[in-house]
Enzyme design. Sequence first.
Site, PDB file in Angstrom:
ATOM      1  N   HIS A  24       0.624  -2.924   6.907  1.00 18.48           N
ATOM      2  CA  HIS A  24       1.979  -3.479   6.910  1.00 18.48           C
ATOM      3  C   HIS A  24       2.563  -3.556   8.316  1.00 18.48           C
ATOM      4  O   HIS A  24       3.772  -3.747   8.467  1.00 18.48           O
ATOM      5  CB  HIS A  24       2.897  -2.637   6.022  1.00 18.48           C
ATOM      6  CG  HIS A  24       2.409  -2.456   4.638  1.00 18.48           C
ATOM      7  ND1 HIS A  24       2.154  -3.523   3.801  1.00 18.48           N
ATOM      8  CD2 HIS A  24       2.096  -1.338   3.932  1.00 18.48           C
ATOM      9  CE1 HIS A  24       1.719  -3.064   2.626  1.00 18.48           C
ATOM     10  NE2 HIS A  24       1.673  -1.748   2.688  1.00 18.48           N
ATOM     11  N   HIS A  41       1.612  -5.422  -1.833  1.00 16.25           N
ATOM     12  CA  HIS A  41       0.205  -5.088  -2.081  1.00 16.25           C
ATOM     13  C   HIS A  41      -0.425  -6.072  -3.063  1.00 16.25           C
ATOM     14  O   HIS A  41      -1.526  -5.839  -3.546  1.00 16.25           O
ATOM     15  CB  HIS A  41       0.078  -3.670  -2.652  1.00 16.25           C
ATOM     16  CG  HIS A  41       0.779  -2.635  -1.845  1.00 16.25           C
ATOM     17  ND1 HIS A  41       1.936  -2.014  -2.270  1.00 16.25           N
ATOM     18  CD2 HIS A  41       0.507  -2.128  -0.622  1.00 16.25           C
ATOM     19  CE1 HIS A  41       2.338  -1.160  -1.345  1.00 16.25           C
ATOM     20  NE2 HIS A  41       1.484  -1.208  -0.334  1.00 16.25           N
TER      21      HIS A  41
END
Length: 335
Positions: free
Chosen positions: A60, A222
């Site tokens: 991320h 995700h």
Amino acid sequence: MQTKKIINDGNRAVDEMLEGILAAHPRHLRSADGSPRSIIARDGPRPGKVGLVIGGGSGHEPTFLGFVGKGLADAAAIGNVFASPPPDPILECAKAVSCGAGVLFMYGNYAGDVMNFDMAAEMAAMDDIEVRTVLTTDDVASAPRDQRQKRRGVAGNFFIFKAAGAACDRMLSLDAVERIARKANDHTFTMGVALSPCSLPQTRRPNFEIGADEMEIGMGIHGEPGIARGKLGTADAITDEMLDKIFAEMAPKRGDKVAVLVNSLGSTPLMELYIMNRRVKQRLDEIGVFIHASWVGNYCTSLEMAGASVTLFHLDEELQTMLDHPCDCAMFRAG
């Protein structure tokens, strides 16, 4: 068919990334002794200051590593790609930033993170370190309004961590820091759209399937399912759909003030983000809401996923003060 990545070994990608980040930002970051997944701010922890520990899975970036530094987070515990860090590096972070005023854990509301950070908090208590926890839950799409406590934390972490880090840097008490962190979370609203999947370094295969002319509103960082899949729309139509859902939650009034984040999920370029940002400003101008500050770019990504998210941080005087407080991190500076 496998995707292309510039890596050596998928199983070593996170550790080699950390080596590269520490080499690039030695003025800001170091790793805890004997714990390379515990990244500590060189200029952050100090006597009498509440320590702020953030963390979560890799993939991320610049979340979480980029927000470690003076005026923001004091440490970040780093997990494997899209996986929670185990308790040990979290505990080492807590030990490194504990300066007698307590420690605040902040991270997105994901089951693995909750379990491991809670275990680390229990272990820290055995070392007489007081730990409080604030989960981030800004993803409007991930649960109904009356179940906000079940929502995920996504790009809005950027604003929530910023407010909490400022409160810590201003030497406020643990009670005050926790209150401001919860208030910031309650004032942060994010919606995203995904256009194509990403692939993990270990598998190099897409983590979901989506048609060439499709988009999914509300998909998680995700690859968690969103709230609607349909034909790819124009930038204005996509932005409007996301803002309509945010406005329904935030209930803005004429004269209100916000900060804006238009965030790439990885591969969406700045050209497209700025087109979206243009529409965000148009919509806010229409309802008389003033933009105090804007950020556009990669702030909370999902490897190479194509897509974007829009976050509004609904400001009052206190939250604006925290947002404007200076910080100096490896990948982000303000003030």
